[in-house]
Design an enzyme around this catalytic site. Structure first.
Site, mmCIF file in Angstrom:
data_model
loop_
_atom_site.group_PDB
_atom_site.id
_atom_site.type_symbol
_atom_site.label_atom_id
_atom_site.label_comp_id
_atom_site.label_asym_id
_atom_site.label_seq_id
_atom_site.Cartn_x
_atom_site.Cartn_y
_atom_site.Cartn_z
ATOM 1 C CE1 TYR A 550 41.441 103.706 -22.790
ATOM 2 C CE2 TYR A 550 40.481 103.505 -24.731
ATOM 3 C CZ TYR A 550 40.528 103.720 -23.459
ATOM 4 O OH TYR A 550 39.121 103.892 -23.071
ATOM 5 C CG LEU A 551 47.586 101.915 -28.345
ATOM 6 C CD1 LEU A 551 47.869 101.156 -29.554
ATOM 7 C CD2 LEU A 551 48.156 100.958 -26.874
#
Length: 592
Positions: A550-551
């Site tokens: 997600y990052l």
DNA sequence: GGTTTAACTTAGAAGCGCTCTG
DNA sequence: CAGAGCGCTTCTAAGTTAAACC
């Protein structure tokens, strides 16, 4: 569950189980005149007794029960051609028992054992064995258990040399089968080993737990490679299911897994160029959402007061997905654990509080999400959202859908119209990466030590993990290692006391030295306490998933460069390989 | 327009092996 | 230098999404 219950019941009551198997393959069973079940080629189908469509759509050839069968109790009927069937007392007993069991709540153990026993029966080859084994509870597995315990013991007691041999064999296999050639580049494969057979567990209360996961044969496997490539040879005496040359998909081999009948694939490692480019695209889409999100938020707020119910539901659903990072929540069948996401939320999963703990319009969420991880959250929402939720649950039962007028397909279609490439999951990526960027900007200050900076990074990472509800089971050794750490802290405190005393008593000439000692010990204490907080806060939080999926890695790489933190401190080797594209292209000024 | 399927991403647990500590 | 503990790797389940199907 029903199937295995029938099997095990009948197996224990009726020695001629195979004949039961024959007739239950085709029979309808009406339990309490409400629900019926039919076994069609290994799959139970459920219907309501008023549902005549399923009833009439089936072809029957011949009677399903011998004619001498007696009538059933009032509340249970077997039907044939729309007429109640007569059953023998023996069968009646079974069916009565079965009907009773319909009200029974099954424990995981019962589900597992029934599924296992039912599947195990299928793999027995000899007729003697089939006749002999009737009840699981009378089976003794101690020998096979002993065998595996011994095997694991053997592995533990291996010498260094033996281990080395094993390691070399593994790396030889990796060299030979672990890579493929894609566009002229040698690329690592993600999962080049087939999944071995075993007993399926699944996550949470999975209705299929205990089923036998079958061994994959070459005859089950489809190979996908280019026309002019060297086609991998199947094992001697075998052939592949198929060899195809489809360059529009990325998988190298596939087969159908037997538990759900879904395809499984051999694909490339995340470090490959192909996956890396996909990953980069994903984050670019999320960054485009950043430009667009204000107008989208305006839009869904407008939908809250729409005249159309479906627009209001869509507006609130997208709001949840945006604000709470919920997953889309596709519809699921009852062949898998009962878990939900946004669109599949049921009335029973939320509680509305006009006021709670000094806050207004609080929604209390409590449901099982992906992997049966519990989502529990109390969230104050806008008044209009609260009003809408009240409206959505009006005249509904707890087990009804909260959002009954929308689906994930419709929701994603709407989102795609707002921005090409926009789907529900982009919000998770976007909000996760935005949170990391904000937190890093907020938590990092110049003059921090590298250690302090890394703590800040972990804190920022943790904020994201909490947002995305990435949880883990508390480590088995958590309590123990926590206690150990606390003892250390206690010791350190005592040392400080001691050092302070010495400082007081010390002569002028030594004061300076003693003061430094106190200072050093205090710093060590601070570090330990920091570690304590960090570990405590991380007890049930999993940081890895957000870091990996997600990052935007460019945020982290830029942060490392800007604050002179070696990238190795936040990414291990695997992660550096996966994010090689970001490490290469990012300078310290990158902002998400 | 709903349902099914294929293909891909996301997910936590388990086991291992390396590192740190005493 | 051993043994504990923790980080990393492996494993595969379980999601999402778009396309195909009906």
């Amino acid at each position: 569950v029903l199937k295995c219950l029938l099997y095990s019941t009948v197996l224990s009551l009726q020695p001629e189980a195979s004949s039961f198997h024959f007739w239950c393959e085709k029979a309808f069973i009406f339990a309490k005149n409400i629900t019926f079940f039919i076994l069609k080629t290994n799959k139970w189908e459920e219907g309501k007794s008023s549902d005549t469509q399923k009833w009439s759509s089936l072809e029957h050839k011949g009677p399903y029960f011998p004619p001498e069968y007696e009538p059933l109790p009032d509340n249970i009927c077997f039907y044939y051609d729309g007429q109640p069937m007569k059953l023998s007392p023996a069968t009646e007993e079974i069916v009565t028992f079965y009907a009773k069991m319909l009200d029974h709540e099954y424990t995981s153990k019962e589900v597992f054992q029934c599924n296992f026993f039912s599947d195990w029966k299928e793999v027995r080859t000899s007729i003697q064995e089939r006749k002999l084994i009737k009840m699981l509870s009378k089976c003794d597995f101690s020998q096979i258990h002993k065998y595996f315990v011994e095997k694991s013991e053997e592995r533990k007691n291996m010498t260094k040399e033996e281990k080395q041999v094993l390691k070399e064999e593994a790396s030889r296999l990796m060299e030979e089968y672990g890579f493929c050639l894609l566009d002229g580049h040698r690329e690592k494969i993600g999962n080049f080993k087939l999944e071995p057979p075993g007993l399926f567990r699944g996550r949470g209360e999975h209705p299929k737990m205990g089923k036998l996961k079958k061994r994959i044969q070459p005859e089950d496997v489809t190979i996908n490679c280019s026309q002019d490539s060297k086609i991998p040879a199947p094992p001697a005496g075998h052939r592949w299911k198929r060899v195809q040359h489809d360059n529009t998909v990325t998988w190298l081999a596939s087969w159908l897994e037997n538990i759900h009948g879904r395809p499984k694939y051999i694909m490339l490692n995340p470090s490959s160029k192909l996956k890396g480019e996909k990953d980069w695209q994903k984050y670019e889409t999320a960054r485009r959402l950043k430009m667009k999100v204000d107008s989208i938020r305006k839009q869904y707020r407008r939908d809250w007061t729409s005249r159309e119910m479906k627009s209001r539901q869509r507006g609130v659903a997208i709001y949840f997905i945006d604000k709470l990072a919920l997953r889309a929540g596709n519809e699921k069948d009852d062949e898998s654990a009962d878990t939900v996401g946004c669109c599949s939320l049921r009335v029973e999963h939320i509680t509305l509080h006009r006021r709670l703990d000094g806050q207004e319009h609080v929604v209390e969420f409590d449901f099982l999400g992906k992997d049966s991880i519990r989502y529990y959250n109390k969230v104050p929402v806008e008044k209009q959202v609260f009003k809408n939720l009240k409206l959505f649950i009006k005249h509904k039962d707890p087990e009804d859908d909260l959002f009954d007028r929308i689906t994930t397909v419709k929701l994603n279609k709407t989102l795609n119209e707002c921005m090409p490439g926009l789907t529900a999951k982009v919000f998770r990526t976007f909000n996760a990466s935005t949170t990391l960027q904000d937190q890093l900007n907020k938590l990092t200050t110049e003059g921090m030590t590298v250690e302090e900076k890394i703590l800040s990074y972990n804190r920022a990472n943790r904020a994201v993990a909490i947002l995305c509800n990435h949880q883990r089971a508390a480590p088995k050794t958590f309590e123990k290692s926590m206690q150990l750490l606390q003892e250390k802290i206690q010791k350190k405190k005592e040392q400080i006391e001691e050092a302070k005393k010495e400082l007081k008593e010390a002569k002028k000439a030594h004061k300076d030295k003693k003061e430094k000692a106190v200072q050093r010990l205090s710093e060590q204490l601070k570090k330990l306490q920091l570690q304590e907080t960090d570990r405590e806060e991380n007890k049930v939080i999993a940081l890895g998933t957000s870091k990996l999926n997600y990052l935007d890695p460019r945020i982290s790489v830029a942060w490392c460069k800007k604050h002179q933190v070696p990238v190795e401190k936040i990414y291990n080797k695997t992660q550096r390989d996966k994010f090689a594209w970001a490490i290469d292209m990012t300078d310290e000024n990158f902002q998400f």
